[in-house]
Each structure stands twice: as C-alpha cells, then as structure tokens.
Design a protein around this motif. Sequence first.
Motif: not given
Length: 587
Positions: A446-449, A453-460
């Motif tokens: 998700l972070m790469q998408q 960087k904060r997306s790394i801890n925002r899994h769905r």
Amino acid sequence: MSPSNQLVNSFESRIKPLLEVIYPEADIEQLAAHLLQLLHPHCSDSGEENPDKWNEQQILLITYGDSIYRQGDQKPLVTLKQFLEHYLQDTITGVHILPVCPYSSDDGFAIIDYLQVNPELGSWEDIKSIAQPFDLMLDLVLNHVSSKSAWFEQFKQGLKPGCNYFIDVDPTTDLSQVVRPRSSPLLVKVDTVNGEKHVWATFSDDQIDVNFANPDLLVEYVKILLFYVVNIGANYIRLDAVGYLWKCIGSSCIHLPETHVLIRLMRELLQLVDPGVVIITETNVPNRENLSYFGNGNEAHIIYNFSLPPLLLNALLQGKSEHLKTWMMSMPPAPMGCAYLNFTASHDGIGLRPAEGLLSDDEYETLLECVTQFGGEISYRRQPDGTESPYEINIALFDAMKGTVKGEDKWQIQRFICSQTIMMSLEGIPAFYIHSLLGTGSDRALMQQTGRKRSINRHRWDIEELERELEQVNSPHAIVFRELSRLIQIRRLQQAFHPNATQYTLHPSNQALLVFWRQSMKRDQSIFSIHNLSDKPQTLPLLKLNLIATDKWYDLISGQNISDIHDTFKLQPYQSAWITNKFGKDS
C-alpha cells in the motif's frame, strides 16, 4: 424564546473575556451575541463541568471508516459497525473514527466539506448508528482545509466569505522561525482573480491553513462543532494539529497564547451545550510542550501521551526500563477533570519529537536502525536552519516488535502483547489502534501504491479474510486479538486502573523489569504492574513490593495466587503480571 438569564450570565462571565483576549479589535458584543444565538437552542440546564466523564471502563478504538470493508455494495461504515458489535461489544467502549468527510489528500485530513460524509464510506446515519452503542470521537480538523474546498475556491475568485479565510504572505517575508512538521514549502503559490498569491500551508500544498485571526472563521467552526455534538452525537472532539492554529509572523507559530485561549473557549462553549463532551488535543511535540495543553485544568480535557510510543518501543528493543521510568516519574498526575490518552500506535507513525531529550543519542540512532531493519521507514521535517531531521517512524507496531537490538527473534507476539499491557496499565485512558488490536503487519504494498510512507500502517482488511484469520487458533492475528481482548476485559473491572488513580514508579535493581503501583481512588485496591522487558526469564523478590501480609495477593493475568510474600516472583520473557489484593470491582 430569549436566552435564559443564566446563559446570558455565562456568556458575560465565561465567554466574553476569552473573546476579548483573542480578538481585541473586534466588536465583542456582536461576536458574543452571534455565538449566543448559535448555542441557545442546544444549551443544557446547568452548563457546569461533569467531573465523572470517565472511569476504569473506558477503552477506545482508533480506526478509519474503511479499515475493514466487505466486497460488494456494503458501505465500509456498515461493515465496521457489524465488526464492532460482533467482536468488540464487551471489550471497547468508544470508537475514534478518523476523518469521515470528503477529502482530497492525506487520507482524510484535507477536508473538502466538514458537514458531509465521504459517500464511499457511508452516511451520517451510519455514524450515528455506531454512536448508539459506543462513545464516538470525531476529528475537528481546524488548522487547514483542502485546496478543493468551497472556501478556497472563493478565495481564488475573490468571493466572500472564503476570500477572508486564508493567510496571504509576501514570499520575501522572513519565516525562518516557523516550526515545521514537514519538509514541504511553507507557502504555496496560487493564481487568483487578484493576481498571484502565496498562502500559508503548514502540512502540504493541498492543505491550506485557515486564518483564525478572523472572528467570522471562529463562528464557522463553532457551527461545525455543534453539528458534530448535537446532530451526530460525538462524545469526544479531537482537535487535529491544533498547536499550529494561530500565526504571528516573527514567531515560531506553534503553541501561541491565542491557540491556548481558543481551546479554552471551545471547551467553555461545549460545556454550555453538553457538560459530558470531551475535548482532546492532538499535539505531536516534545513532552513539556504537550503538557501545556492542559492549561490550568481549563483547556483540553485529554491530551495524548505522545512520548509513550517511542519510549516504550525503545525499552522493549533495548530490554531495559531506564528511560521509560525516568519519563514516568517526570509526568505529573493529570489535573482534576483531565486525563492522559495512552496509545502505542496510530494512523500516523511513531512520533520522534516527543522523545527529544529523553533518549541518549546512541539509543536514538539504534532505535532508527532497528525499525529500518524490521521494514520501517523514517519521515523527516525541516528545521528553521533548513536542515532536515527525523520526524516519525513509519511501521506497523507489530512489525516493530520483530526483534530487539540483537536482531529478529521468536518473541514478536509476546513482546508486542507486553507493550500493549504496559500501555493499558498506565495512568490514563487506553486507546488501541485497530491494527494493533489485530496484530496487523506493515503494508509495504500500500505504501508503494500511494507513494506515502504513512500508508505502511493503514492496511485495509477484507472482512472475510480477517474473520478467517481470527477463526484460526494459531494465527498471529487471532492470538493477539484474543489475548488483548481478554486483558482488556480484566482491566475494565479494576478500580485501580481508573484513569486518574494513583501511580507510583518502583525501582527494582533489575533494569529488565518495569514495575509500578496503581491504587484506586477509594484506596481499597492496589495493583502492582510488573513487566519483563527482556528475552530472558527474570525474577523479582516480592519483598521489594512491600505487600501487606494480611491481604491475599493474586496475579490477575495468570491466575497465580501469591501464597508467600517472602517468595520470589518469576516472569518468563516479556511476561506481564497484575498483582492485586482485590480480584475485581465486584469482589
């Protein structure tokens, strides 16, 4: 119907003096009358502070509206409610749903319209449905709005009211003293009908700061505040990034006196409407600065314990309690009517500024090296001299617990559960990020998408996939969720874990142990909270606790009876114990 004499008197004595401090050049009589008109239909009978806003029962969950979703047409907020009611009805008491409004960036924190729900999430009715069985926390993002908002479109077109709601600055102005949380430019160039303008943007070029020096803007946000509390039923209002609210060129533009008075004003206004509503300030800054948001017990009801996440992570990576204990001893009890919010992870990263001055340079560098080794990223901010320094760690906390300074090992789950047990044992209200409660790992895809960087801890989580994981006995997600749910339910019965119950840090000679004492407000229950921070078994002579010989002592977590207070208590790697003389509220 005219406002009651009591309400008018409250405005005269409590509201107008604050307005006079913030807006010395404004027509205070007119401004107060406008606010009075807004509040009058919704005011409570007393307007007096409710001293019993929380107790040991309060447990909060932090989640995005779409952290859990179902394939198909079901809206994520509906799925979230189903998950909460099925899995957490008897575990948590409140839910912080991160920004739910239409937005243009920053996963919700660049708000386009405060009074609408993002249709991809659901509706206000869905949110009100969640607010029925659970206390509800909503964000009031009041430092900035989206560049796609109606107000900013009005600014560009020279139309009221938005043309007066933003901060236009000459780009040659010396702004070097401004404290920055980001490395992006502070001023954003904008083409308007009146020519090129440069507007203030603390966080990004899509998040344009609003100008609270304009009292008309205050009125706009009071309307939004009332909508969230009166129409939607929010019990907690989180003031996002509030430290940056007031701007004064030539200053740091953070924690300015007007900001503190504005928070106090919002508290007073809400108190007149619903004395049970709680204001919580989000100020990810060094500890002393963060504590200032209690004011004299008259600003925020609750502040985040921002120093806890980095210090706790460091303690478990190093296997020693030294810096965590030093910080705990330095923390004053929350003022009367106030409390700390304890958390170890959130939708953002683990802030590093709150650890400033609390870790040695070597340990600070080792902390960064460890989390990078475990798959984390480091975000930076720009200093006044133009250099950049680490601002936060971006990693799922579960993955940050993969190992220690010695490298990865087999103790990830135990170490992680220990971190959460310490958090919920401390003075304050525990708040669990949903991905901590579920033991979710870093989402690097998700972070790469997203490129953030904060997306790394925002899994769905797909709800069906999540439920399959929770049904598997040996799944790490199931183990973490099951054990944390059990511990939370035990904790909620203990009066010594009231958010304002006494806390005292003990000092065993063994630095691998963290030991502190909690005592109930009635002084009839003691809990010794004991934690092994290391990957080796440890022992603690019970005489060090000064247990009262006439009481019966018992570990709430393991069920072990303490038959001899002269004995030695043994802890396995990362084991926690809650040794008490009272087995729960009803015993």
